[in-house]
Design an enzyme around this catalytic site. Structure first.
Site, PDB file in Angstrom:
ATOM      1  N   LEU A   1     -44.687  46.212  35.435  1.00 32.60           N
ATOM      2  CA  LEU A   1     -45.571  46.670  36.507  1.00 32.60           C
ATOM      3  C   LEU A   1     -44.731  47.089  37.709  1.00 32.60           C
ATOM      4  CD1 LEU A   1     -48.249  43.914  36.021  1.00 32.60           C
ATOM      5  CD2 LEU A   1     -48.548  46.352  35.557  1.00 32.60           C
TER       6      LEU A   1
ATOM      7  N   HIS B   1     -43.197  33.245  31.607  1.00 37.03           N
ATOM      8  CA  HIS B   1     -42.012  33.781  30.929  1.00 37.03           C
ATOM      9  C   HIS B   1     -41.394  32.658  30.088  1.00 37.03           C
ATOM     10  CE1 HIS B   1     -38.624  36.382  30.242  1.00 37.03           C
ATOM     11  NE2 HIS B   1     -37.811  35.376  30.541  1.00 37.03           N
TER      12      HIS B   1
HETATM   13  C1  GRF Z   1     -45.369  34.144  25.683  1.00 39.77           C
HETATM   14  O1  GRF Z   1     -44.192  33.643  25.120  1.00 39.77           O
HETATM   15  C2  GRF Z   1     -45.170  34.425  27.142  1.00 39.77           C
HETATM   16  O2  GRF Z   1     -44.272  33.556  27.761  1.00 39.77           O
HETATM   17  C3  GRF Z   1     -44.596  35.821  27.129  1.00 39.77           C
HETATM   18  O3  GRF Z   1     -45.281  36.484  26.093  1.00 39.77           O
HETATM   19  C4  GRF Z   1     -45.730  35.526  25.133  1.00 39.77           C
HETATM   20  C5  GRF Z   1     -47.208  35.711  24.992  1.00 39.77           C
HETATM   21  O4  GRF Z   1     -47.734  34.966  23.951  1.00 39.77           O
HETATM   22  N1  GRF Z   1     -44.756  36.451  28.410  1.00 39.77           N
HETATM   23  P1  GRF Z   1     -49.304  34.925  23.735  1.00 39.77           P
HETATM   24  O5  GRF Z   1     -49.785  36.367  23.576  1.00 39.77           O
HETATM   25  O6  GRF Z   1     -49.929  34.267  24.920  1.00 39.77           O
HETATM   26  O7  GRF Z   1     -49.497  34.150  22.464  1.00 39.77           O
END
Ligand code: GRF
Length: 224
Positions: A96, A112
């Site tokens: 973004l 993250h």
């Molecule tokens: C997670 O590992 C999150 O930390 C990252 O993307 C992944 C998303 O997983 N930003 P989900 O779609 O919530 O299962």
């Protein structure tokens, strides 16, 4: 009792964090309401999860826009139409720009799968294994103009074992994410977060400003 915090959740994939947020709301552990789930991919399983819980969904395909700004404008308009107060990035795989960030100052959060500032960007679990760290984890942070960079709200650590693969480590981190994200959103919903430069102060009591701005649900339909 303050009104539920109106959330907009942006996803691109599985949506397991979205599910954790839905579950926390349904268990009444989180005073929030998901106004809309927006995905940039039609095949994101998170859309199905949302629909299974009667949460409105919107698909906004970034490929249909000639510029990043036009795509972000469509996101902003949809979030505003749904009267979203906190934008929750949950596996949203588009970077973004400051244009989007400015539309929701200190009202966008991201999760993250690393202990930031270590291993920003994609494949954080792979980066952690390649680097040889003994401890990995997850971070929830406010979003600013730089990727995986804004002030940190909460973190959770997990051990890294010698025989770990990206998948086993990823699963261990994800289990913590599912606990951490609802917790961080709850702190925001309770008006307990204050950003001071790079730091986020977590107050024991709600901050008056946020708590009073949001109208109690029982009064929200009253007319003066
Ligand atoms: C997670 O590992 C999150 O930390 C990252 O993307 C992944 C998303 O997983 N930003 P989900 O779609 O919530 O299962």
């Amino acid at each position: 009792m303050i009104a539920p915090l109106p959330l907009g959740v942006l996803i691109s994939g599985s949506g397991s964090n979205l599910q954790a947020i839905i579950d926390a709301i349904e268990r009444r552990e989180l005073a929030a309401r998901i106004q809309v789930v927006i995905s940039n991919r039609a095949d994101a399983y998170g859309l199905t999860r949302a629909q299974q819980h009667s949460v409105p969904t919107v698909m906004i395909n970034h490929k249909e826009f000639s510029s990043r700004e036009d795509f972000e404008l469509a996101l902003i308009q949809s979030l505003q139409t749904h009267q979203v107060e906190l934008v929750v990035l949950a596996g949203f795989m588009r970077v973004l720009t400051p244009f989007f960030v400015r539309a929701f100052p200190q009202r966008i959060i991201n999760i993250h799968p690393a202990l930031l500032p270590a291993f920003p960007g994609t494949h954080a679990q792979r980066q952690a294994l390649q680097y040889g760290v003994r401890v990995a984890g997850a971070t929830v942070h406010f979003v600013d103009a730089e990727t995986d960079h804004g002030p940190i709200i909460a973190q959770a650590a997990v051990p890294v074992y010698p025989d770990d693969t990206e998948e086993t480590l990823g699963a261990r981190i994800l289990a913590q994410e599912h606990r951490l994200y609802p917790h961080a959103i709850r702190l925001f919903a309770e008006g307990r977060l204050e950003v001071r430069g790079r730091s986020v102060v977590v107050h024991q009591e709600p901050r008056v400003a946020l708590a009073t701005l949001r109208v109690p649900e029982s009064n929200s339909s009253k007319k003066d």
